[in-house]
Motif scaffolding. Structure first.
Motif, PDB file in Angstrom:
ATOM      1  N   VAL A  44       0.801  -1.277   0.218  1.00 32.11           N
ATOM      2  CA  VAL A  44      -0.076   0.055   0.114  1.00 32.11           C
ATOM      3  C   VAL A  44       0.915   1.611  -0.077  1.00 32.11           C
ATOM      4  N   SER A  45       1.782   1.156   0.811  1.00 34.68           N
ATOM      5  CA  SER A  45       2.794   2.444   0.732  1.00 34.68           C
ATOM      6  C   SER A  45       3.425   2.710  -0.509  1.00 34.68           C
ATOM      7  N   PHE A  46       3.898   1.418  -1.251  1.00 40.55           N
ATOM      8  CA  PHE A  46       4.534   1.681  -2.429  1.00 40.55           C
ATOM      9  C   PHE A  46       3.399   2.228  -3.400  1.00 40.55           C
ATOM     10  N   PHE A  47       2.367   1.804  -3.474  1.00 39.61           N
ATOM     11  CA  PHE A  47       1.286   2.372  -4.393  1.00 39.61           C
ATOM     12  C   PHE A  47       0.947   3.956  -4.058  1.00 39.61           C
ATOM     13  N   GLU A  48       1.039   4.054  -2.690  1.00 37.90           N
ATOM     14  CA  GLU A  48       1.014   5.616  -2.392  1.00 37.90           C
ATOM     15  C   GLU A  48       2.098   6.437  -3.095  1.00 37.90           C
ATOM     16  N   SER A  49       3.075   6.014  -2.888  1.00 37.61           N
ATOM     17  CA  SER A  49       4.214   6.713  -3.212  1.00 37.61           C
ATOM     18  C   SER A  49       4.259   7.051  -5.009  1.00 37.61           C
TER      19      SER A  49
END
Ligand code: ASP
Length: 479
Positions: A237-242
């Motif tokens: 999820v944090s990868f997608f957010e970035s």
């Protein structure tokens, strides 16, 4: 100076440039119009490509991050229901508005404010159109079906021959368009449902017309993230957010150059429309009043949305809503594509209107793909205009069929330039009219497309704001 002012200036300069170059080319000094087409217009195409480049991945990543940030799945179900309901309601409403305008002003029956000669020419064209329709019916049905007897009409062989020749060209044109549309689509009653499901997401990502498949995949993927244990999904999820923030940054950079690109787009569009000033005037003479009425219908919708929004979201003032989404409206006007405008629409709705990202990132991409109120209004008006222009009176049942088919056709239209015109063929066919007639209104289509795309985008932004207001999902922003 604020960006939207720069964009407006770019647009105006584009119009001035196009008018001057058409005028100079008309005088045969230098072919400036050709110069515009070859050297300026390509920058407009580059702009559209850049916007598309960010739009599709943005849909993918924003929906996934939006859904995966939801606290519970039930919320998604409720939001999905509201989204579909409001989108359908506003689309049908706008078809009705279109029908009221076109039936009241009847732009296909008479040309107001024109002299007697022009009026006679217009009526003659209508009569010829009627003959061509009858001939088409004979061709299609193998029999002479209509009440207007061919024998009662002026027996002018030349007219009939001309029409035959014209209709052959038209059918070629229509066939080409139909072939263009085909390729992806299935047939049968559940065709749209089948088309929604991707077989290979990488193929879907390549074609803006397959945006619905990207949305399907993103929702499915996002929901599944919610069911995966936190320790396994949090990094993803944090990868997608970035990645999402990088695409937003890309949008910001592209938008900085927007005033120049918009100049190129406007100049290019107008240069394509008319190779000479006289041709432009010819087009305007027959299609001017019709275009004006379509414009009024679309403008009515633009005035109506903020009213609807301020009814639900009490603290959003009428003019503020306009002001906050004006950048997206300008982009829609210059690109004629809701998909290309999507990154800007998301920026305006989230950062200016203040709708929370979990709502905007779900409602807006879906809206850009399926909610096209301007397109449905336009399709309804165009069908009735074309019927009037061919001396055909449509019954109330026909008009009800138009409400349904225009709603469906607008949902099925891709969020790219001229898609609504192509889907208009389906609405024409649904009440037994000739789909080739889209060629008649083709010369004015791009300008009207620009206006209807503004309505499409405004509709999406309004529904997103209304849904946010029912959930009280607003961020603190300085509106
Ligand atoms: N250009 C429109 C849009 O992208 C679709 C259409 O009406 O042609 O929203």
């Amino acid at each position: 100076m604020a960006l939207h002012w720069k964009i407006i200036i770019g647009m105006l300069l584009g119009v001035i440039w196009a008018v001057l170059s058409i005028y100079i080319s008309g005088e045969n000094i230098v072919d400036m119009n050709q110069f515009t087409k070859e050297w300026i217009s390509p920058f407009g195409d580059i702009f559209l490509k850049l916007l598309m480049l960010v739009a599709v991945p943005l849909v993918l990543f924003s929906i996934i991050t939006g859904i995966s940030s939801l606290k519970d799945v039930n919320k998604l179900g409720k939001m999905g229901f509201k989204t579909v309901f409001l989108y359908l309601l506003t689309t049908m409403f706008s078809v009705l508005v279109g029908l009221v305008f076109v039936n009241f002003f009847e732009p296909g029956k008479e040309l107001p404010l024109s002299n007697k000669d022009q009026q006679e020419v217009f009526q003659e064209i209508r009569l010829e159109n009627r003959i061509s329709y009858e001939l088409w019916l004979i061709d299609k049905e193998g029999e002479f079906k209509d009440t207007l007897r061919y024998s009662n009409l002026p027996q002018n062989k030349k007219i009939v021959d001309d029409i035959y020749e014209k209709s052959e060209n038209l059918s070629e044109f229509v066939q080409k368009k139909i072939n263009e549309m085909k390729g992806h689509e299935s047939t049968g009653p559940l065709a749209r449902l089948i088309d929604m499901v991707p077989k290979n997401i990488f193929v879907s990502l390549q074609d803006p017309r397959l945006m619905l498949q990207v949305i399907f995949f993103s929702i499915f993927f996002g929901v599944c993230i919610l069911f995966v244990p936190k320790d396994k999904s949090s990094q993803l999820v944090s990868f997608f957010e970035s990645v999402n923030s990088v695409f937003l940054k890309m949008t910001e950079f592209i938008m900085r150059a927007a005033p120049f690109f918009v100049f190129a787009l406007m100049a290019g569009v107008l240069a394509e429309m008319a190779d000479s000033v006289s041709k432009l005037f010819e087009i305007l003479k027959t299609l001017g009043f019709y275009s004006l009425i379509v414009f009024c219908g679309l403008f009515f919708m633009i005035l109506f949305y903020p009213l609807l929004v301020s009814l639900f979201a009490k603290d959003i003032k009428y003019t503020h809503f306009w002001k906050n989404i004006s950048k997206a409206q300008l982009m829609a006007f210059s690109t004629s594509s809701s998909a290309a405008t999507l990154p800007v629409t998301m920026d305006c709705v989230e950062n200016k209107v203040g709708v929370k990202s979990e709502i905007a990132s779900f409602v807006l991409p879906i809206g850009a793909t399926v909610n096209m109120d301007g397109t449905s209004l336009y399709q309804a008006m165009a069908v009735i205009f074309l019927a009037q222009f061919h001396m055909i009176d449509l019954s109330i049942v026909d008009q009800i069929v138009i409400v349904l088919t225009a709603t469906l056709a607008s949902i099925g239209s891709a969020a790219v330039p001229s898609a609504g015109l192509i889907m208009l063929m389906m609405v024409l066919s649904s009440i037994g009219l000739n789909p080739a007639w889209i060629a008649i209104i083709l010369p004015m289509d791009r300008i009207l497309d620009m206006c209807r795309t503004v309505v499409n985008v405004t509709g999406d932004a309004s529904v997103a704001t209304i849904i946010a207001s029912t959930d009280k999902s607003f961020n603190e922003v300085n509106r």
